[in-house]
Design a protein around this motif. Structure first.
Motif, PDB file in Angstrom:
ATOM      1  N   SER A  13       0.856  -1.181   0.000  1.00  0.00           N
ATOM      2  CA  SER A  13       0.000   0.000   0.000  1.00  0.00           C
ATOM      3  C   SER A  13       0.895   1.234   0.000  1.00  0.00           C
ATOM      4  N   ALA A  14       0.652   2.177   0.898  1.00  0.00           N
ATOM      5  CA  ALA A  14       1.454   3.406   0.933  1.00  0.00           C
ATOM      6  C   ALA A  14       2.937   3.068   1.097  1.00  0.00           C
ATOM      7  N   GLY A  15       3.775   3.678   0.275  1.00  0.00           N
ATOM      8  CA  GLY A  15       5.208   3.404   0.326  1.00  0.00           C
ATOM      9  C   GLY A  15       5.594   2.104  -0.351  1.00  0.00           C
ATOM     10  N   GLY A  16       4.628   1.451  -0.987  1.00  0.00           N
ATOM     11  CA  GLY A  16       4.876   0.117  -1.521  1.00  0.00           C
ATOM     12  C   GLY A  16       5.619   0.085  -2.841  1.00  0.00           C
ATOM     13  N   VAL A  17       5.568   1.157  -3.624  1.00  0.00           N
ATOM     14  CA  VAL A  17       6.227   1.119  -4.936  1.00  0.00           C
ATOM     15  C   VAL A  17       7.737   0.937  -4.775  1.00  0.00           C
ATOM     16  N   GLU A  18       8.327   1.697  -3.883  1.00  0.00           N
ATOM     17  CA  GLU A  18       9.777   1.567  -3.676  1.00  0.00           C
ATOM     18  C   GLU A  18      10.128   0.189  -3.129  1.00  0.00           C
ATOM     19  N   ALA A  19       9.315  -0.317  -2.186  1.00  0.00           N
ATOM     20  CA  ALA A  19       9.570  -1.653  -1.641  1.00  0.00           C
ATOM     21  C   ALA A  19       9.453  -2.718  -2.726  1.00  0.00           C
ATOM     22  N   LEU A  20       8.454  -2.593  -3.605  1.00  0.00           N
ATOM     23  CA  LEU A  20       8.287  -3.548  -4.697  1.00  0.00           C
ATOM     24  C   LEU A  20       9.461  -3.491  -5.662  1.00  0.00           C
ATOM     25  N   HIS A  40      -2.481  -1.023  -3.515  1.00  0.00           N
ATOM     26  CA  HIS A  40      -3.674  -0.184  -3.376  1.00  0.00           C
ATOM     27  C   HIS A  40      -3.566   1.011  -4.320  1.00  0.00           C
ATOM     28  N   LEU A  41      -4.562   1.143  -5.186  1.00  0.00           N
ATOM     29  CA  LEU A  41      -4.576   2.217  -6.176  1.00  0.00           C
ATOM     30  C   LEU A  41      -5.961   2.837  -6.230  1.00  0.00           C
ATOM     31  N   VAL A 128      -0.312   1.286   5.383  1.00  0.00           N
ATOM     32  CA  VAL A 128      -0.998   1.661   6.619  1.00  0.00           C
ATOM     33  C   VAL A 128      -2.119   0.665   6.911  1.00  0.00           C
ATOM     34  N   LEU A 129      -2.542   0.630   8.161  1.00  0.00           N
ATOM     35  CA  LEU A 129      -3.606  -0.263   8.637  1.00  0.00           C
ATOM     36  C   LEU A 129      -3.217  -1.723   8.441  1.00  0.00           C
ATOM     37  N   ASP A 130      -4.155  -2.597   8.031  1.00  0.00           N
ATOM     38  CA  ASP A 130      -3.854  -4.037   8.120  1.00  0.00           C
ATOM     39  C   ASP A 130      -4.471  -4.881   7.019  1.00  0.00           C
ATOM     40  N   ASP A 131      -4.761  -4.296   5.837  1.00  0.00           N
ATOM     41  CA  ASP A 131      -5.244  -5.127   4.734  1.00  0.00           C
ATOM     42  C   ASP A 131      -4.178  -6.159   4.386  1.00  0.00           C
ATOM     43  N   GLY A 132      -4.594  -7.405   4.195  1.00  0.00           N
ATOM     44  CA  GLY A 132      -3.681  -8.476   3.830  1.00  0.00           C
ATOM     45  C   GLY A 132      -3.319  -9.406   4.962  1.00  0.00           C
ATOM     46  N   PRO A 157       5.116   1.452   8.271  1.00  0.00           N
ATOM     47  CA  PRO A 157       5.333   0.130   8.866  1.00  0.00           C
ATOM     48  C   PRO A 157       4.084  -0.590   9.358  1.00  0.00           C
ATOM     49  N   ASP A 158       2.898   0.022   9.284  1.00  0.00           N
ATOM     50  CA  ASP A 158       1.714  -0.569   9.916  1.00  0.00           C
ATOM     51  C   ASP A 158       1.421  -1.987   9.427  1.00  0.00           C
ATOM     52  N   MET A 159       1.384  -2.195   8.106  1.00  0.00           N
ATOM     53  CA  MET A 159       0.982  -3.498   7.578  1.00  0.00           C
ATOM     54  C   MET A 159       1.982  -4.587   7.939  1.00  0.00           C
ATOM     55  N   PRO A 160       3.284  -4.420   7.675  1.00  0.00           N
ATOM     56  CA  PRO A 160       4.202  -5.488   8.089  1.00  0.00           C
ATOM     57  C   PRO A 160       4.251  -5.694   9.595  1.00  0.00           C
TER      58      PRO A 160
END
Length: 332
Positions: A13-20, A40-41, A128-132, A157-160
């Motif tokens: 989700s947020a911040g995920g493009v760089e991580a991907l 998330h888009l 953010v939050l906890d989808d997944g 860092p919320d999701m991980p």
């Protein structure tokens, strides 16, 4: 085309493009599994994520079309506005109900991978939050591996962090190391592991809802006494103690996402109330002035009291809204 017998599913989700980008750069080109990705888009438009990921690593990446065949060593990205689901050896798209306000939703992809019984590695990155998290737990229950990006590396860092709280056996690594280790995890999985857990009625029901199949969401648990932010219908608990909810239409919410959505709804209602109170105070002030010109002391007092009451209430609401704005974290 080589028959697929394993899967990698990734959510961000947020911040995920760089991580991907970092994760994909570490994946070997001969990885023996297709890689399905949900980021998330916002609905509408076209995602450029496939071209970003293709440039970042050594694997081809495409935006998924409905019933697109899956092949090892390729990346499949969910398009905006559609859930991405596993359907045998193909990728399926669905316009099913949103989950925690998202379509595509990470949980929808992860559940479908667990249902497929193919040995699966599930990865959750920055957000953010906890989808997944619930979907990742389903993958683990069916013999798969759960992996979380190191929260100290994640931009959000919320999701991980939620994965590490809720799934004790989850592996925690920096994103580059995750990409480099995927082939090793896939080699350790087996078909027997994936089928070991058997069927899960709740997971099957939720996967059916995401696919737009049947009316199984009519058999949810007890009413939670909370309304759905999307359609305002009553929410029911998906599973006792799960802190997850669905409405009769099928919209799904985790408790954290629901609380966040309620805050947005409350703020919208308060701004509406503020506007109404200020307009009411303005109108009362005009009527008071007219009553004063006519010499009607009774109406002067009545409209004066109304002017003061509405003005005081409007000031309290405005102060609350401005204080909330100051407490909110700044956008990156």
């Amino acid at each position: 085309m080589t028959e697929i017998d394993r899967l990698v599913v990734i959510g961000a989700s947020a911040g995920g493009v760089e991580a991907l980008r970092t994760l994909v750069s570490g994946i070997a080109p001969d990885i023996p599994a297709p890689i399905l990705v949900v980021l998330h888009l916002p609905t509408g438009g076209r995602s450029v994520l496939p071209s970003i990921l293709e440039r970042a690593g050594r694997l081809p990446a495409v935006s998924v079309r409905h019933e697109m065949p899956l092949a090892n060593g390729q990346i499949y990205v969910a398009p905006p506005g559609h859930h991405l689901l596993v359907a045998g050896d193909r990728a399926a798209l669905s316009h099913g109900p949103t989950e925690s306000g998202h379509r595509p939703a990470i949980d929808a992809l992860f559940r479908s991978a667990a249902r497929s019984t193919l040995p699966t590695v599930g990865v959750l990155l920055s957000g953010v939050l906890d989808d997944g998290v619930a979907g990742l737990a389903s993958i683990v229950a069916h013999g798969g591996v759960a992996v979380a990006q190191d929260p100290t590396e994640a931009l959000f860092p919320d999701m991980p962090a939620a994965v590490l709280r809720e799934i004790p056996d989850a592996v925690c690594m920096p994103s580059l190391k995750i990409g480099e280790t995927l082939t090793e995890w896939l080699a350790a999985l087996s078909e027997a592991h994936a089928a070991a857990a058997g069927s899960d009625d709740v997971m099957l029901m939720e996967d059916d809802i995401a696919r737009g199949a049947g009316d199984r969401h009519g058999h949810l648990g007890r009413l939670a006494g909370i309304s759905c932010p999307d359609c305002h219908g009553p929410l029911s608990e998906i599973d006792p103690g799960s802190r997850r909810y669905r409405c009769r239409v099928g919209h799904a919410w985790t408790a954290a996402a629901l609380l966040d959505a309620q805050a947005v709804e409350l703020e919208r209602a308060l701004w509406t109330a503020l506007r109404t109170l200020e307009e009411r105070a303005s109108l009362a002030g005009r009527l008071q002035s007219e009553a004063r010109r006519r010499g009607s002391d009774t109406l002067v007092r009545r409209y004066g009291d109304m002017f003061e009451e509405c003005g005081d209430a409007a000031r309290v609401i405005r102060q609350h809204l401005l204080a909330a704005d100051q407490q909110s974290p700044a956008d990156p």
